[in-house]
Design a protein around this motif. Sequence first.
Motif, PDB file in Angstrom:
ATOM      1  N   THR A   1      21.049  48.515  49.632  1.00 15.80           N
ATOM      2  CA  THR A   1      21.809  49.543  48.934  1.00 15.80           C
ATOM      3  C   THR A   1      21.052  50.083  47.718  1.00 15.80           C
ATOM      4  O   THR A   1      21.567  50.951  47.011  1.00 15.80           O
ATOM      5  CB  THR A   1      23.181  49.006  48.493  1.00 15.80           C
ATOM      6  OG1 THR A   1      22.989  47.854  47.653  1.00 15.80           O
ATOM      7  CG2 THR A   1      24.013  48.615  49.700  1.00 15.80           C
ATOM      8  N   GLY A   2      19.857  49.581  47.486  1.00 13.97           N
ATOM      9  CA  GLY A   2      19.001  50.093  46.417  1.00 13.97           C
ATOM     10  C   GLY A   2      17.684  50.550  47.005  1.00 13.97           C
ATOM     11  O   GLY A   2      17.651  51.090  48.117  1.00 13.97           O
ATOM     12  N   PRO A   3      16.581  50.354  46.312  1.00 12.75           N
ATOM     13  CA  PRO A   3      15.271  50.759  46.847  1.00 12.75           C
ATOM     14  C   PRO A   3      15.010  50.128  48.210  1.00 12.75           C
ATOM     15  O   PRO A   3      15.352  48.970  48.456  1.00 12.75           O
ATOM     16  CB  PRO A   3      14.287  50.236  45.797  1.00 12.75           C
ATOM     17  CG  PRO A   3      15.096  50.119  44.540  1.00 12.75           C
ATOM     18  CD  PRO A   3      16.472  49.750  44.973  1.00 12.75           C
ATOM     19  N   GLY A   4      14.389  50.916  49.098  1.00 15.09           N
ATOM     20  CA  GLY A   4      14.138  50.427  50.449  1.00 15.09           C
ATOM     21  C   GLY A   4      12.689  50.100  50.731  1.00 15.09           C
ATOM     22  O   GLY A   4      12.376  49.518  51.775  1.00 15.09           O
ATOM     23  N   LEU A   5      11.781  50.460  49.816  1.00 11.20           N
ATOM     24  CA  LEU A   5      10.366  50.188  49.980  1.00 11.20           C
ATOM     25  C   LEU A   5       9.790  49.672  48.665  1.00 11.20           C
ATOM     26  O   LEU A   5      10.334  49.944  47.587  1.00 11.20           O
ATOM     27  CB  LEU A   5       9.608  51.448  50.413  1.00 11.20           C
ATOM     28  CG  LEU A   5       9.881  51.950  51.840  1.00 11.20           C
ATOM     29  CD1 LEU A   5       9.257  53.319  52.040  1.00 11.20           C
ATOM     30  CD2 LEU A   5       9.361  50.970  52.876  1.00 11.20           C
ATOM     31  N   LEU A   6       8.694  48.945  48.765  1.00 11.32           N
ATOM     32  CA  LEU A   6       8.052  48.363  47.587  1.00 11.32           C
ATOM     33  C   LEU A   6       6.726  49.059  47.316  1.00 11.32           C
ATOM     34  O   LEU A   6       5.771  48.891  48.071  1.00 11.32           O
ATOM     35  CB  LEU A   6       7.819  46.865  47.801  1.00 11.32           C
ATOM     36  CG  LEU A   6       7.076  46.129  46.670  1.00 11.32           C
ATOM     37  CD1 LEU A   6       7.883  46.168  45.385  1.00 11.32           C
ATOM     38  CD2 LEU A   6       6.772  44.683  47.083  1.00 11.32           C
ATOM     39  N   PRO A   7       6.623  49.847  46.235  1.00  8.45           N
ATOM     40  CA  PRO A   7       5.322  50.362  45.820  1.00  8.45           C
ATOM     41  C   PRO A   7       4.647  49.376  44.878  1.00  8.45           C
ATOM     42  O   PRO A   7       5.296  48.539  44.257  1.00  8.45           O
ATOM     43  CB  PRO A   7       5.695  51.662  45.088  1.00  8.45           C
ATOM     44  CG  PRO A   7       7.084  51.422  44.572  1.00  8.45           C
ATOM     45  CD  PRO A   7       7.734  50.400  45.464  1.00  8.45           C
ATOM     46  N   LEU A   8       3.356  49.461  44.792  1.00 11.29           N
ATOM     47  CA  LEU A   8       2.559  48.653  43.867  1.00 11.29           C
ATOM     48  C   LEU A   8       2.944  47.166  43.923  1.00 11.29           C
ATOM     49  O   LEU A   8       3.363  46.572  42.919  1.00 11.29           O
ATOM     50  CB  LEU A   8       2.728  49.182  42.437  1.00 11.29           C
ATOM     51  CG  LEU A   8       1.566  48.925  41.474  1.00 11.29           C
ATOM     52  CD1 LEU A   8       0.289  49.565  41.967  1.00 11.29           C
ATOM     53  CD2 LEU A   8       1.907  49.431  40.080  1.00 11.29           C
ATOM     54  N   PRO A   9       2.813  46.519  45.080  1.00 13.81           N
ATOM     55  CA  PRO A   9       3.211  45.115  45.198  1.00 13.81           C
ATOM     56  C   PRO A   9       2.403  44.174  44.314  1.00 13.81           C
ATOM     57  O   PRO A   9       2.809  43.027  44.102  1.00 13.81           O
ATOM     58  CB  PRO A   9       2.986  44.805  46.682  1.00 13.81           C
ATOM     59  CG  PRO A   9       1.979  45.816  47.143  1.00 13.81           C
ATOM     60  CD  PRO A   9       2.267  47.057  46.348  1.00 13.81           C
ATOM     61  N   ALA A  10       1.278  44.647  43.766  1.00 12.81           N
ATOM     62  CA  ALA A  10       0.459  43.797  42.903  1.00 12.81           C
ATOM     63  C   ALA A  10       1.253  43.258  41.717  1.00 12.81           C
ATOM     64  O   ALA A  10       0.960  42.172  41.213  1.00 12.81           O
ATOM     65  CB  ALA A  10      -0.760  44.568  42.403  1.00 12.81           C
ATOM     66  N   VAL A  11       2.256  44.025  41.265  1.00  9.16           N
ATOM     67  CA  VAL A  11       3.071  43.570  40.135  1.00  9.16           C
ATOM     68  C   VAL A  11       3.775  42.259  40.477  1.00  9.16           C
ATOM     69  O   VAL A  11       3.776  41.310  39.687  1.00  9.16           O
ATOM     70  CB  VAL A  11       4.104  44.644  39.744  1.00  9.16           C
ATOM     71  CG1 VAL A  11       5.077  44.107  38.700  1.00  9.16           C
ATOM     72  CG2 VAL A  11       3.400  45.885  39.226  1.00  9.16           C
ATOM     73  N   TYR A  12       4.364  42.176  41.666  1.00 12.99           N
ATOM     74  CA  TYR A  12       5.085  40.957  42.047  1.00 12.99           C
ATOM     75  C   TYR A  12       4.139  39.876  42.562  1.00 12.99           C
ATOM     76  O   TYR A  12       4.448  38.683  42.454  1.00 12.99           O
ATOM     77  CB  TYR A  12       6.190  41.309  43.052  1.00 12.99           C
ATOM     78  CG  TYR A  12       7.290  42.057  42.338  1.00 12.99           C
ATOM     79  CD1 TYR A  12       8.258  41.369  41.608  1.00 12.99           C
ATOM     80  CD2 TYR A  12       7.308  43.444  42.311  1.00 12.99           C
ATOM     81  CE1 TYR A  12       9.235  42.052  40.891  1.00 12.99           C
ATOM     82  CE2 TYR A  12       8.280  44.133  41.601  1.00 12.99           C
ATOM     83  CZ  TYR A  12       9.234  43.424  40.891  1.00 12.99           C
ATOM     84  OH  TYR A  12      10.195  44.102  40.169  1.00 12.99           O
TER      85      TYR A  12
END
Length: 500
Positions: free
Chosen positions: A52-63
């Motif tokens: 119900t929120g964001p459906g994709l992950l940009p810049l996964p390097a952060v996590y």
Amino acid sequence: MARIVVIGAGMGAMTAAARLAVAGHRVVVCERGETYGGALGRFERDGFAFDTGPGLLPLPAVYRDVFVKTGKEPLEQCVELTQVEPAVRHVFADGTVTDLPNASRAGIGEALDKALGDGSGARWAAFMNRARETWDRARRPLLEEPLFEDWQVLGEREPYPAVVHKRLLRRDRSAATLAEIGALELGGDPRLVALLEHFALAHGLDPRTTPASAAVLPYMEQTFGVWAVRGGMRALARALYERCVARRVEFVFGAAVTRIVEKDGRAAGVELADGTAREADFVVAGVASTALDRLAPGGVDLRARGDVPGRSGTPSRLTVLLALSGGRPGSAPHRTVVHAADRGAELDRLFGERPGLAAAPTVTVLRPDDPGLVPDDAHEAVTLTVTAPAHLEITPAEAERLIDHAEAAVPGLRDRLLWHEVRTPADVAEATGSDGGAVPAPALAAAGGGFLHPANTTRLPGLFAVGGWSHPGGGLPHAGMSGALVAGLIVEGPGFRGSQ
């Protein structure tokens, strides 16, 4: 070892909690709801599951960095990430369709030339080269450092190297907004303009007033790529929660904070709705800025220095969840953007004096290839997302028109539809506590600081702000960055200058 109370269990708050616990502090998270994740919610019905929120992950390097710094198991051992290919399909108002590859500048240029005509790829590539310069100039002060007292440097300087256009008998002109980049530097092709402006609109930004520095938004996506999480984005929230628990962070759910306690001129803990109190040496507030103001001792504005102009009127999101019969075709792209029939009318409705939805607004259609989100391979789960005004009440007729508009991405959608669920700005407000369901945008440089967010430090010593409503703003990567900044400020003190 300090005692730290974190208000809220959103992604920025949990990032800070995990990092602080690893540093040896005793951390307790007080969450007013019954679960973690903040905006990363989940809806389930009849074997279907939806983000119900964001459906994709940009810049996964952060996590990736969060998991490397807080335990032995890297992110990929905790969740399954898949780079989406193609990154996105665009369906423009004139019916033109193009698939843009993931994290391939050369491939994007070829795709644009093929769909929009020779020269389109070169114009976009030239813009992306300027966007790269913008990223190089703004990345560290905007994303990796705390917002220092001389934040005006970010507000006054436009990092985008706009092309100066000379005009006969008139003043030279260069692009100052994202819309002007489209008009002056992309040849005025309405499809290239729509592609560019979508990056602003998706974050609730009006491209007509958004500074040219927003060029970093398409640069980030097309350079670093976008990723899907197996089991939905909720799986990422669960992995971060479990990492916090493994680091002995204590979570208390159903624990609404009603007041931040001040003692001897600094934050000393919180009071809860049930009348109990939690003492602390530091308080980290992962809540919307309006909620933070309500929690302040004596109702005083706690945001640091109060000088950052900030933004008002931030839009929300409307999400429609579709349960379909029939399996997902293997050729279907994960994400399709169906552009508005009339972009000018859409912007006028969204950002005008009487906010509302256009008859056929820009809609993002997600069709994940994930068996964990459907009852079996004879069904498909589809999510439609539209930027919508905060506080807006959505009528059933508006939701139905949105479904009809999405058929450009899912042919035969109406014939396959079993049921749908509408998530309105009111639902966003309930999940996140933001005023009217407003969704924070990423921080941007220039424009006099009007697109920055309040600092992570506050007027009250010992109180810090984390998450999308504080520096460096909204979006999953930015939330993780804010958590890293807050942890650094607490562990290293006021001399902290960001990650090296």
